[in-house]
Design a protein around this motif. Structure first.
Motif, PDB file in Angstrom:
ATOM      1  N   PHE A 132      -3.515  81.246  16.163  1.00  0.00           N
ATOM      2  CA  PHE A 132      -2.073  81.262  15.896  1.00  0.00           C
ATOM      3  C   PHE A 132      -1.565  79.866  15.568  1.00  0.00           C
ATOM      4  O   PHE A 132      -0.782  79.669  14.647  1.00  0.00           O
ATOM      5  N   LYS A 186      -2.787  78.807  12.147  1.00  0.00           N
ATOM      6  CA  LYS A 186      -2.408  79.665  11.024  1.00  0.00           C
ATOM      7  C   LYS A 186      -1.182  79.130  10.296  1.00  0.00           C
ATOM      8  O   LYS A 186      -0.157  78.832  10.890  1.00  0.00           O
ATOM      9  N   VAL A 240       5.941  75.738   8.521  1.00  0.00           N
ATOM     10  CA  VAL A 240       4.665  75.748   7.827  1.00  0.00           C
ATOM     11  C   VAL A 240       3.657  76.589   8.602  1.00  0.00           C
ATOM     12  O   VAL A 240       2.935  77.395   8.046  1.00  0.00           O
ATOM     13  N   ARG A 241       3.651  76.405   9.902  1.00  0.00           N
ATOM     14  CA  ARG A 241       2.726  77.183  10.711  1.00  0.00           C
ATOM     15  C   ARG A 241       3.504  78.116  11.632  1.00  0.00           C
ATOM     16  O   ARG A 241       4.673  77.871  11.917  1.00  0.00           O
ATOM     17  N   LEU A 242       2.814  79.125  12.106  1.00  0.00           N
ATOM     18  CA  LEU A 242       3.475  80.088  12.987  1.00  0.00           C
ATOM     19  C   LEU A 242       4.023  79.417  14.234  1.00  0.00           C
ATOM     20  O   LEU A 242       5.092  79.745  14.716  1.00  0.00           O
ATOM     21  N   LYS A 243       3.274  78.433  14.729  1.00  0.00           N
ATOM     22  CA  LYS A 243       3.715  77.815  15.983  1.00  0.00           C
ATOM     23  C   LYS A 243       4.960  76.955  15.789  1.00  0.00           C
ATOM     24  O   LYS A 243       5.609  76.569  16.738  1.00  0.00           O
ATOM     25  N   ALA A 258       8.183  78.237  17.436  1.00  0.00           N
ATOM     26  CA  ALA A 258       8.434  77.848  18.829  1.00  0.00           C
ATOM     27  C   ALA A 258       9.051  76.465  18.875  1.00  0.00           C
ATOM     28  O   ALA A 258       9.974  76.199  19.649  1.00  0.00           O
ATOM     29  N   LEU A 315      12.694  76.594  18.108  1.00  0.00           N
ATOM     30  CA  LEU A 315      13.535  77.119  19.191  1.00  0.00           C
ATOM     31  C   LEU A 315      13.619  76.149  20.358  1.00  0.00           C
ATOM     32  O   LEU A 315      14.669  76.034  20.999  1.00  0.00           O
ATOM     33  N   MET A 316      12.505  75.506  20.668  1.00  0.00           N
ATOM     34  CA  MET A 316      12.506  74.541  21.766  1.00  0.00           C
ATOM     35  C   MET A 316      11.883  73.241  21.283  1.00  0.00           C
ATOM     36  O   MET A 316      10.743  72.925  21.593  1.00  0.00           O
ATOM     37  N   ARG A 350       2.445  87.955  13.879  1.00  0.00           N
ATOM     38  CA  ARG A 350       3.017  87.312  12.714  1.00  0.00           C
ATOM     39  C   ARG A 350       4.300  88.022  12.258  1.00  0.00           C
ATOM     40  O   ARG A 350       5.306  87.394  11.949  1.00  0.00           O
ATOM     41  N   GLU A 385       6.334  89.806  14.021  1.00  0.00           N
ATOM     42  CA  GLU A 385       7.434  89.585  14.984  1.00  0.00           C
ATOM     43  C   GLU A 385       8.013  88.183  14.833  1.00  0.00           C
ATOM     44  O   GLU A 385       9.221  87.983  14.838  1.00  0.00           O
ATOM     45  N   ILE A 386       7.089  87.214  14.714  1.00  0.00           N
ATOM     46  CA  ILE A 386       7.524  85.822  14.594  1.00  0.00           C
ATOM     47  C   ILE A 386       8.359  85.645  13.324  1.00  0.00           C
ATOM     48  O   ILE A 386       9.330  84.899  13.288  1.00  0.00           O
ATOM     49  N   LYS A 387       7.969  86.366  12.312  1.00  0.00           N
ATOM     50  CA  LYS A 387       8.692  86.291  11.051  1.00  0.00           C
ATOM     51  C   LYS A 387      10.131  86.775  11.219  1.00  0.00           C
ATOM     52  O   LYS A 387      11.072  86.180  10.707  1.00  0.00           O
ATOM     53  N   ILE A 432      11.821  86.689  13.974  1.00  0.00           N
ATOM     54  CA  ILE A 432      12.544  85.677  14.756  1.00  0.00           C
ATOM     55  C   ILE A 432      12.927  84.509  13.859  1.00  0.00           C
ATOM     56  O   ILE A 432      14.038  83.984  13.926  1.00  0.00           O
ATOM     57  N   ASN A 433      12.005  84.153  12.993  1.00  0.00           N
ATOM     58  CA  ASN A 433      12.295  83.067  12.068  1.00  0.00           C
ATOM     59  C   ASN A 433      13.500  83.412  11.190  1.00  0.00           C
ATOM     60  O   ASN A 433      14.323  82.551  10.874  1.00  0.00           O
TER      61      ASN A 433
END
Lengths: 208, 251
Positions: free
Chosen positions: A199, A202, B71-74, B77, B80-81, B179, B181-183, B185-186
């Motif tokens: 993750f 990615k 750029v990255r999924l992380k 996060a 947000l923080m 991915r 879900e994160i999308k 949220i993004n």
């Protein structure tokens, strides 16, 4: 037993919050996979009722043949069949409560933040943006607001705790076990080391 | 002769008065030119100020457009923080990772009420007062809508991110499901950023006069900096939270 574990976990969070609420609202120890899903420092309380609902809805169209009979007794397989009307009523009741309480919490945080900024603005004008005692007074305001934020966080935890125990109270022992198993699986999934490293590497190709 | 002399005299007098007239005219011209020049300077200063404000707004716009593209999924996060902010700073005024749009407007509200920067033009203006509270109301509603959207994602994610109870061996969390879900949220964060910029633009362009807008932007930046400074100093960096073991023992 697992239920106790969850209750103890939230109690621990409560205790820690008295120490420093900010670190609990924005927990650095959570990984980047978990962080986007946190609501006031932990998972959203509606998550519990949605999970419960999904069991009830799945049971309508699930085939017995798909179930893992080898490892689980029959009682688990039929746990959600003909779930009592009471359980449905109970879920709806919990959800109604949440629909009132969650927006209320959101607006409480908003009001607290607004009040804080307002006080800072007043001080800012008073000292004409010059440092002086501005710093000290803003600090005081911040400390005061943190205490009120702690109350908001404790309330969020209280909601999470009470939703869990209400669900435990409304379900029979097999249902409760399946529920807690699924919840734990879900939470543990976020800690899957392989997934996290994948993750974090990615890249998001389809930019928004 | 006399007439000629008289005529010459008259001519002389005429000349003198002509010169005088010319002088006064010149002087008036000069004053006028001065006035014009200073007016031009004023206009120029105004344009410059407008340019600076515009520049500042653009900077915010670029900032929000840039941060909007993870750029990255992380990175979600991180949005947000964010690491650069202390938890106290975030607790004090953050909403979905940055300052709250409605708070900008409330900030303006309380700044004007504390007689900033020119009491005559701002706090007495009933029209502006009404406009401002209307705007605060609107922005709050938009905030609440985004809160709802976020809550919906956070509370239904369990349905998408857990193995189906009827398909026990299907495995747990997969990257694909996370991915998507994160999308979502993004998407909410993006809207939050747009709302922030909208709030700021409203304040600067609609509510305030130019000089006041400049003062406001300075205060806005200054206050953020101040809170950042305060929350990163010793008093608020307590180190990791801990709970005494005794307190954990079952009651």
């Amino acid at each position: 037993m697992i239920h106790h574990h969850y209750q103890a976990y939230y109690q621990t969070l409560d205790l820690a919050a008295e120490n420093d609420v900010a670190q609990l609202l924005f927990p650095g120890w959570r990984n980047s996979l978990e962080k986007p899903f946190l609501f006031l420092g932990d998972f959203h309380p509606c998550l519990f009722t949605n999970l419960l609902r999904s069991f009830l809805e799945d049971s309508d169209d699930s085939e017995e043949g798909q179930y893992d009979f080898i490892n689980k007794p029959y009682q688990f397989a039929v746990a959600w069949r003909n779930a009592s009307k009471n359980l449905m009523v109970k879920i709806e009741q919990i959800e109604r409560g949440l629909r009132l309480m969650v927006p209320e919490l959101n607006s409480r945080v908003r009001v607290l933040q607004g009040e804080f900024l307002e006080r800072v603005a007043v001080k800012w004008v008073k000292y004409e943006g010059r440092k002086g005692n501005l710093r000290g007074e803003v600090e005081e305001a911040l400390v005061g607001k943190m205490e009120e934020m702690t109350c908001a966080f404790l309330d969020a935890n209280r909601i999470r705790r009470s939703v869990l125990s209400e669900i435990m109270g409304a379900t029979n022992v097999y249902q409760a076990a399946l529920f807690l198993e699924a919840l734990s699986q879900f939470l543990v999934g976020f800690r899957n080391a392989d997934l996290i490293s994948e993750f974090e590497r990615k890249r998001e190709n389809n930019r928004v | 002769m006399i007439t000629r002399e008289g005529a010459e005299e008259t001519k002389e007098i005429d000349d003198t008065s002509e010169t005088l007239k010319c002088l006064t005219l010149c002087k008036r011209d000069y004053t006028k030119r001065e006035q014009k020049a200073s007016a031009t300077r004023l206009m120029k200063a105004r344009w410059e100020l407008e340019g600076l404000i515009e520049e500042q707004l653009n900077r915010y716009e670029v900032h929000y457009n840039r941060t909007m593209v993870p750029v990255r999924l992380k990175d979600v996060a991180q949005l947000l923080m964010p690491n650069w902010a202390s938890p106290h700073e975030l607790t004090a005024f953050a909403w979905l990772g940055d300052w709250r749009p409605s708070a900008v407007l409330s900030l303006l509200h309380s700044l004007t009420h504390s007689a900033f920067p020119s009491p005559s033009s701002l706090s007495n203006s009933v029209g502006m007062e009404r406009l401002l509270s209307q705007l605060i109301n609107d922005i709050r509603i938009e905030e609440a809508v985004l809160d709802e959207e976020m809550a919906e994602i956070q509370s239904t994610c369990i349905l998408h991110l857990r193995p189906s109870p009827t398909d026990y061996w299907a495995g747990g969390l997969t990257l694909e499901s996370v991915r998507s879900e994160i999308k979502k949220i993004n998407g909410v964060i993006t809207k939050a950023h747009q709302l922030r910029f909208k709030a700021l633009k409203l304040v600067v362009k609609k509510v305030l006069a130019r000089t006041d807008a400049a003062e406001f932007l300075i205060a806005f930046m200054g206050i953020q900096e101040l809170i950042h400074e305060i929350t990163t100093q010793n008093r608020f960096t307590k180190g990791p939270v801990s709970v005494p073991v005794k307190a954990l023992a079952p009651a």
